[in-house]
Design a protein around this motif. Structure first.
Motif, PDB file in Angstrom:
ATOM      1  N   LEU A 106       0.879  -1.174   0.000  1.00  0.00           N
ATOM      2  CA  LEU A 106       0.000   0.000   0.000  1.00  0.00           C
ATOM      3  C   LEU A 106       0.911   1.217   0.000  1.00  0.00           C
ATOM      4  O   LEU A 106       1.571   1.509   0.991  1.00  0.00           O
ATOM      5  CB  LEU A 106      -0.897  -0.001   1.231  1.00  0.00           C
ATOM      6  CG  LEU A 106      -1.673   1.285   1.517  1.00  0.00           C
ATOM      7  CD1 LEU A 106      -2.584   1.634   0.352  1.00  0.00           C
ATOM      8  CD2 LEU A 106      -2.459   1.156   2.804  1.00  0.00           C
ATOM      9  N   ALA A 107       0.988   1.896  -1.128  1.00  0.00           N
ATOM     10  CA  ALA A 107       1.867   3.058  -1.271  1.00  0.00           C
ATOM     11  C   ALA A 107       1.020   4.327  -1.331  1.00  0.00           C
ATOM     12  O   ALA A 107      -0.096   4.314  -1.848  1.00  0.00           O
ATOM     13  CB  ALA A 107       2.711   2.923  -2.538  1.00  0.00           C
ATOM     14  N   VAL A 108       1.554   5.429  -0.808  1.00  0.00           N
ATOM     15  CA  VAL A 108       0.844   6.708  -0.815  1.00  0.00           C
ATOM     16  C   VAL A 108       1.801   7.795  -1.286  1.00  0.00           C
ATOM     17  O   VAL A 108       2.897   7.954  -0.735  1.00  0.00           O
ATOM     18  CB  VAL A 108       0.281   7.042   0.579  1.00  0.00           C
ATOM     19  CG1 VAL A 108      -0.442   8.386   0.551  1.00  0.00           C
ATOM     20  CG2 VAL A 108      -0.665   5.949   1.053  1.00  0.00           C
ATOM     21  N   THR A 109       1.383   8.534  -2.307  1.00  0.00           N
ATOM     22  CA  THR A 109       2.199   9.619  -2.849  1.00  0.00           C
ATOM     23  C   THR A 109       2.170  10.826  -1.923  1.00  0.00           C
ATOM     24  O   THR A 109       1.381  10.885  -0.981  1.00  0.00           O
ATOM     25  CB  THR A 109       1.689  10.028  -4.236  1.00  0.00           C
ATOM     26  OG1 THR A 109       0.338  10.512  -4.108  1.00  0.00           O
ATOM     27  CG2 THR A 109       1.713   8.852  -5.213  1.00  0.00           C
ATOM     28  N   SER A 110       3.011  11.826  -2.229  1.00  0.00           N
ATOM     29  CA  SER A 110       3.083  13.024  -1.382  1.00  0.00           C
ATOM     30  C   SER A 110       1.780  13.809  -1.388  1.00  0.00           C
ATOM     31  O   SER A 110       1.487  14.526  -0.426  1.00  0.00           O
ATOM     32  CB  SER A 110       4.239  13.920  -1.833  1.00  0.00           C
ATOM     33  OG  SER A 110       4.062  14.297  -3.193  1.00  0.00           O
TER      34      SER A 110
END
Length: 198
Positions: A62-66
């Protein structure tokens, strides 16, 4: 409404069945399949087919951008004959590849990002009725876009779509997102996973 509990739940209490014999009938890169016979005091003898995952856990990211968006990958899944939206995920290429290294590789290959930070936040059994497959889940932040690779013949150049946790949550509720690991990740994100890990 009361719900009395007569004893604490113990997942490791003795088995109600005894294994009799085991024969490997399928061997592949990702998994093997065994035909196993069991004996039960209540039901007598019976057989089951059990899938064993090779090279450790499946890994999901689960990745989250800035700007607070999650990369989801469009993938065509042959067994279900449909396209899915999924978080980056996959298997180790060898017994020596660690789960964290798999997480970094799949985030790069499938989503086109590197991350400054990875934190494991969960682990679940995929299909306990016929498999020992587990999935380890990582939260990735501090993302930097990079060139990504080719996933495979089913989705040779999949599209990466970026959604806010709320948009992804709505797609879980309306049935657009049906992949189990992605549903779990989106629900955790909706409950504030990022804030609890910072």
């Amino acid at each position: 409404m009361s719900n009395p509990t007569y004893r604490p739940f113990d997942p490791w209490r003795p088995s109600p069945v005894k294994e009799g014999s085991r024969t490997q009938i399928v061997q592949s890169h990702y998994f093997n399949v065994d035909q196993v016979s069991f004996d039960s005091n209540v039901f007598g003898s019976f057989e089951r087919y059990i899938l064993h995952e090779n090279n450790g856990d499946t890994v999901a990211v689960l990745a989250v951008t800035s700007d607070g968006r999650m990369p989801l990958i469009e993938q065509y899944r042959i067994p279900t004959h449909r396209w899915t939206l999924e978080i980056p995920a996959g298997h180790a290429n060898s017994p020596n590849e660690k789960s964290l290294d798999v997480a970094k590789r799949k985030l790069h290959e499938e989503a086109g990002f590197e991350a400054a930070s990875f934190t494991q936040f969960g682990r679940f059994i995929n299909t306990p009725s016929f498999s020992n497959q587990h999935t380890s889940m990582y939260y990735a932040s501090g993302l930097t876009p990079i060139d990504r690779g080719v996933i495979g013949p089913e989705s040779p150049r999949s599209n990466v779509r970026l959604y806010t946790p709320e948009e992804a949550y709505e797609m879980v509720l309306n049935g657009t997102i049906v992949d189990a690991k992605t549903v779990i990740a989106v629900l955790r994100a909706h409950c504030g996973l990022g804030e609890t890990l910072q």
